[in-house]
Design a protein around this motif. Structure first.
Motif, PDB file in Angstrom:
ATOM      1  N   ARG A 274       8.838  18.966  46.531  1.00 10.67           N
ATOM      2  CA  ARG A 274       7.766  18.133  46.225  1.00 10.67           C
ATOM      3  C   ARG A 274       8.355  17.783  44.574  1.00 10.67           C
ATOM      4  NH1 ARG A 274       4.171  22.547  42.581  1.00 10.67           N
ATOM      5  NH2 ARG A 274       5.821  23.413  42.052  1.00 10.67           N
TER       6      ARG A 274
ATOM      7  N   ARG B 103      -1.809  30.524  34.371  1.00 18.41           N
ATOM      8  CA  ARG B 103      -2.995  30.296  35.216  1.00 18.41           C
ATOM      9  C   ARG B 103      -2.353  29.421  36.276  1.00 18.41           C
ATOM     10  NH1 ARG B 103      -6.848  28.312  31.092  1.00 18.41           N
ATOM     11  NH2 ARG B 103      -8.263  27.295  32.673  1.00 18.41           N
TER      12      ARG B 103
ATOM     13  N   PHE C 214      -6.755  23.995  29.820  1.00 18.46           N
ATOM     14  CA  PHE C 214      -6.093  23.486  30.891  1.00 18.46           C
ATOM     15  C   PHE C 214      -4.673  22.808  30.351  1.00 18.46           C
ATOM     16  CE2 PHE C 214      -9.337  20.721  31.802  1.00 18.46           C
ATOM     17  CZ  PHE C 214      -8.354  19.573  31.951  1.00 18.46           C
TER      18      PHE C 214
ATOM     19  N   SER D 114       9.743  16.845  25.375  1.00 20.38           N
ATOM     20  CA  SER D 114       8.840  18.257  25.125  1.00 20.38           C
ATOM     21  C   SER D 114       7.736  18.427  24.724  1.00 20.38           C
ATOM     22  CB  SER D 114       9.383  19.246  24.696  1.00 20.38           C
ATOM     23  OG  SER D 114       9.234  18.852  22.958  1.00 20.38           O
ATOM     24  N   ARG D 115       6.814  19.291  24.376  1.00 19.03           N
ATOM     25  CA  ARG D 115       5.531  20.085  24.453  1.00 19.03           C
ATOM     26  C   ARG D 115       5.252  19.731  22.568  1.00 19.03           C
ATOM     27  NH1 ARG D 115       3.676  25.712  27.128  1.00 19.03           N
ATOM     28  NH2 ARG D 115       3.733  24.898  29.375  1.00 19.03           N
TER      29      ARG D 115
ATOM     30  N   GLU E  74      -9.523  20.820  36.895  1.00 16.32           N
ATOM     31  CA  GLU E  74      -8.135  22.211  36.963  1.00 16.32           C
ATOM     32  C   GLU E  74      -8.028  23.044  38.473  1.00 16.32           C
ATOM     33  OE1 GLU E  74      -9.340  25.276  34.421  1.00 16.32           O
ATOM     34  OE2 GLU E  74      -6.630  26.345  35.030  1.00 16.32           O
TER      35      GLU E  74
ATOM     36  N   LEU F  17      -5.022  20.536  39.725  1.00 14.89           N
ATOM     37  CA  LEU F  17      -3.385  20.757  38.854  1.00 14.89           C
ATOM     38  C   LEU F  17      -2.288  21.083  39.548  1.00 14.89           C
ATOM     39  CD1 LEU F  17      -4.836  21.363  35.529  1.00 14.89           C
ATOM     40  CD2 LEU F  17      -4.743  19.074  36.108  1.00 14.89           C
ATOM     41  N   VAL F  18      -1.470  20.641  39.774  1.00 16.86           N
ATOM     42  CA  VAL F  18      -0.452  21.513  40.120  1.00 16.86           C
ATOM     43  C   VAL F  18       0.310  22.264  39.174  1.00 16.86           C
ATOM     44  CG1 VAL F  18       2.220  20.909  41.109  1.00 16.86           C
ATOM     45  CG2 VAL F  18       0.444  19.152  41.940  1.00 16.86           C
ATOM     46  N   PRO F  19       0.294  23.613  40.297  1.00 13.78           N
ATOM     47  CA  PRO F  19       0.537  24.877  38.903  1.00 13.78           C
ATOM     48  C   PRO F  19       1.967  24.485  38.448  1.00 13.78           C
ATOM     49  CG  PRO F  19       0.236  25.433  41.182  1.00 13.78           C
ATOM     50  CD  PRO F  19       0.028  23.986  41.024  1.00 13.78           C
ATOM     51  N   ASP F  20       2.080  25.171  37.167  1.00 12.23           N
ATOM     52  CA  ASP F  20       3.829  25.758  36.728  1.00 12.23           C
ATOM     53  C   ASP F  20       4.018  24.811  35.782  1.00 12.23           C
ATOM     54  OD1 ASP F  20       3.969  28.197  36.445  1.00 12.23           O
ATOM     55  OD2 ASP F  20       4.940  28.193  38.946  1.00 12.23           O
ATOM     56  N   ILE F  21       3.300  23.097  35.930  1.00 15.09           N
ATOM     57  CA  ILE F  21       4.017  22.493  35.080  1.00 15.09           C
ATOM     58  C   ILE F  21       3.174  22.184  33.979  1.00 15.09           C
ATOM     59  CG2 ILE F  21       5.353  21.480  37.762  1.00 15.09           C
ATOM     60  CD1 ILE F  21       2.806  19.094  38.217  1.00 15.09           C
TER      61      ILE F  21
ATOM     62  N   ARG G 256      14.858  24.444  28.373  1.00 16.39           N
ATOM     63  CA  ARG G 256      13.326  24.271  29.255  1.00 16.39           C
ATOM     64  C   ARG G 256      12.733  24.528  30.400  1.00 16.39           C
ATOM     65  NH1 ARG G 256      10.336  18.127  28.984  1.00 16.39           N
ATOM     66  NH2 ARG G 256      11.788  17.726  26.848  1.00 16.39           N
TER      67      ARG G 256
END
Lengths: 388, 196
Positions: free
Chosen positions: A54, B195, A171, A367-368, A141, A144-148, B107
């Motif tokens: 992936r 989540r 989410f 980044s975030r 939700e 959504l692909v988890p963990d990203i 990160r």
């Protein structure tokens, strides 16, 4: 610094699988997404060879309110995918009256980049109507692909209020808006300011559009011998295209950036006639700085965009100032004037095109948190309050 | 520990209109021995949650000292291993990596193993395999009786309280990850649910 070019797709390097259904259900969408993904993977590697794993780096959720915008966002997100392998979910929200229905279109694409590296994009367009509109968050939700990281791009003009955002932010890791495009930009920015400090990062495409202005101001004060001028600043004025006080929201953001960076604290704000707002800020050393935000009608520049910025002050060697004056005929350049004592220098400043896709690209690349933007917004809050 | 029931459950076919059966539970357990000291186990399960998914996430402790500066690790989450039981069976390892820029920023990134990608074969349905094992007399994948009894010994005490209405059965909104109490269960330890 992020690359600045968003490459169009090369059809020779892309394989696409599509699926569409009306009046479908969420489980069918999930199943079809997996099926298309599997088909593309199997095409990559015949037999039992190990396929590429992936390669999805983010979820991008886009909310839109009309068909035309939904199609535009669908194309835009498609162009971003070569640099940001992602799962994009474009949610077209219809009327919430009547029976709930869900139409879905999936496009799964396998790209082979020029470097030979294979990446994959999955894009889901959901058209949600009726009672299902109230359950958008749970629809999204599940996809959504988890963990990203999940970026939520609030691309509509609708008012950005806490009620509307409450479920979808649950989410999301980053909320992206374009405050220039919101019906109520001042309230929208203040609502964004209310989210700061929480789990969700915030980003504004308008902030990216203002980058050449911020860079020009920063470069003026960058040389070592000019840094003492910062302590002598006495006045800053920002002019934006428009008539209403809300057109000065971006100007307030720029002034907020300066105030946060230079440690100014606003001690008073108020209107100065119909087309201006004034604030008096106090620097750490007790010096006062007058900040003026103005609106001026413009035929060629979009409402809310910056027209001019001027900063002036007094240093040991005399008065100084810098101003940026945008071409009022709508050209992509501005006149930069620097005055140091008796010397005046004029330069032409190119304002690069700021397509929505470029601006979004830079937000996704970050980044975030954009701490500079968040500080600017915090610094601008008191000015924004006075624009309400 | 908390238990809840999703609205509408009592209206489902073959469900008693006054059913006290929980459709959601969130539990914090601790194993009282030196090996698992200070390692909480959080379990959450329920009907009508946003996703149908089963996974186990092992989250590693954050070391007391991070070598890089605070800014460099601003977006860094604790390392973790996620065992995905269904629907996309696999294992994900999540760890910190340096962002390839001139500045020093770490990160969190994923390293994924997916059965569907690695083998390009459809795994047999879980019961398909177990039924075959039954017929072949192979107990490898079955839980042994002493393990089942140990599990029930833990659950029986909880169930006894629940039958007496402790804690009272309340509802939670469908399509969410449960009531706020489930978040508080972890928040009091300074944690949040992952989540899936």
């Amino acid at each position: 610094m992020a690359p600045t070019v968003v490459l169009p797709l090369d059809p020779d390097r892309v394989r696409t699988r599509r699926w569409h259904a009306t009046n479908t259900d969420l489980q069918t969408v999930i199943d079809q997404l997996r099926r298309l993904d599997r088909e593309l993977r199997q095409h990559d590697v015949p037999g039992q060879e190990h396929p590429h794993p992936r390669n999805c780096v983010l979820n991008l959720v886009v909310t839109v309110g009309d068909q035309e915008r939904a199609e535009a966002c669908d194309r835009l997100v498609g162009h971003l995918s070569t640099m940001h392998p992602m799962r994009a979910i474009v949610v077209h929200l219809g009327s919430s009256d009547g029976r709930g229905t869900l139409d879905a279109t999936i496009a799964a694409e396998a790209h082979r980049l020029f470097s030979g590296f294979p990446v994959q994009r999955q894009q889901v367009l959901l058209k949600v109507r009726g009672a299902a509109v109230d359950h958008t968050a749970s629809l999204v939700e599940a996809l959504l692909v988890p963990d990203i990281s999940t970026f939520l791009w609030w691309s509509g003009r609708e008012h950005l209020d806490q009620e509307a955002l409450r479920d979808v932010l649950d989410f999301s890791d980053v909320l992206v808006v374009d405050s220039s495009y919101l019906e109520r930009p001042v309230d929208g920015l203040l609502n964004l300011a209310g989210l700061m400090g929480g789990r969700v990062g915030i980003a504004d495409l308008r902030w990216g559009r203002m980058r050449p202005w911020r860079e020009a101001i920063g470069q003026f004060f960058a040389p070592r011998e000019r840094r003492p001028l910062l302590a002598g600043l006495q006045q800053m004025s920002c002019e934006a295209a428009g008539v209403e006080p809300s057109s000065r929201a971006g100007a307030a953001l720029l002034a907020g950036w300066a105030s946060a960076a230079l440690g100014w604290r606003f001690v008073s704000t108020g209107t100065a006639g119909e087309s201006a707002t004034e604030g008096l800020a106090q620097a750490d050393d007790g010096r006062q700085v007058r900040v003026t935000l103005r609106s001026a009608p413009s035929e060629h520049v979009l409402e809310g965009e910056l027209l001019a910025v001027e900063m002036t002050g007094q240093s040991e060697s005399g008065p100084f100032g810098m101003s940026i004056e945008r071409d009022r005929a709508g050209g992509n350049h501005a006149a930069l004037t620097i005055t140091l004592g008796a010397e005046t220098v004029r330069q032409r400043l190119v304002l690069p095109g700021t397509e929505e896709s470029d601006l979004l690209f830079h937000v996704l690349w970050r980044s975030r948190r954009d701490q500079v933007f968040e500080s600017a917004l915090a610094g601008a809050s008191i000015l924004l309050e006075s624009l309400r | 520990m908390l238990r809840k029931q999703v609205p509408g459950y009592r209206q489902e076919p073959n469900v008693a209109p006054n059913s006290q059966t929980e459709t959601y539970a969130a539990i914090k357990c601790q194993v009282d021995n030196w090996r698992w000291a200070e390692t909480p186990f959080y379990i959450r399960t329920g009907k009508r949650l946003p996703k149908e998914v089963t996974e186990i996430r092992v989250q590693f402790k954050r070391p007391p000292h991070l070598t890089f500066g605070r800014e460099a690790v601003r977006d860094l989450e604790p390392n973790s291993i996620t065992l995905r039981i269904q629907p996309e069976e696999g294992i994900s390892l999540r760890f910190g990596a340096k962002v390839p820029t001139p500045t020093l920023t770490i990160r969190s990134v994923n390293m994924d193993f997916l059965y569907a990608s690695a083998f390009l074969l459809d795994a047999p349905d879980a019961y398909e395999r177990l039924l075959l094992d039954c017929m072949l007399g192979d107990p490898t994948l079955f839980t042994r009786s002493d393990e089942v009894e140990a599990a029930w010994a833990l659950i029986d005490g909880i169930e006894a309280d629940w039958r007496q209405g402790k804690p009272p059965l309340e509802t939670y909104p469908a399509g969410t990850w449960g009531p706020p109490g489930a978040d508080q269960l972890l928040a009091q330890d300074g944690r949040t649910w992952h989540r899936p």
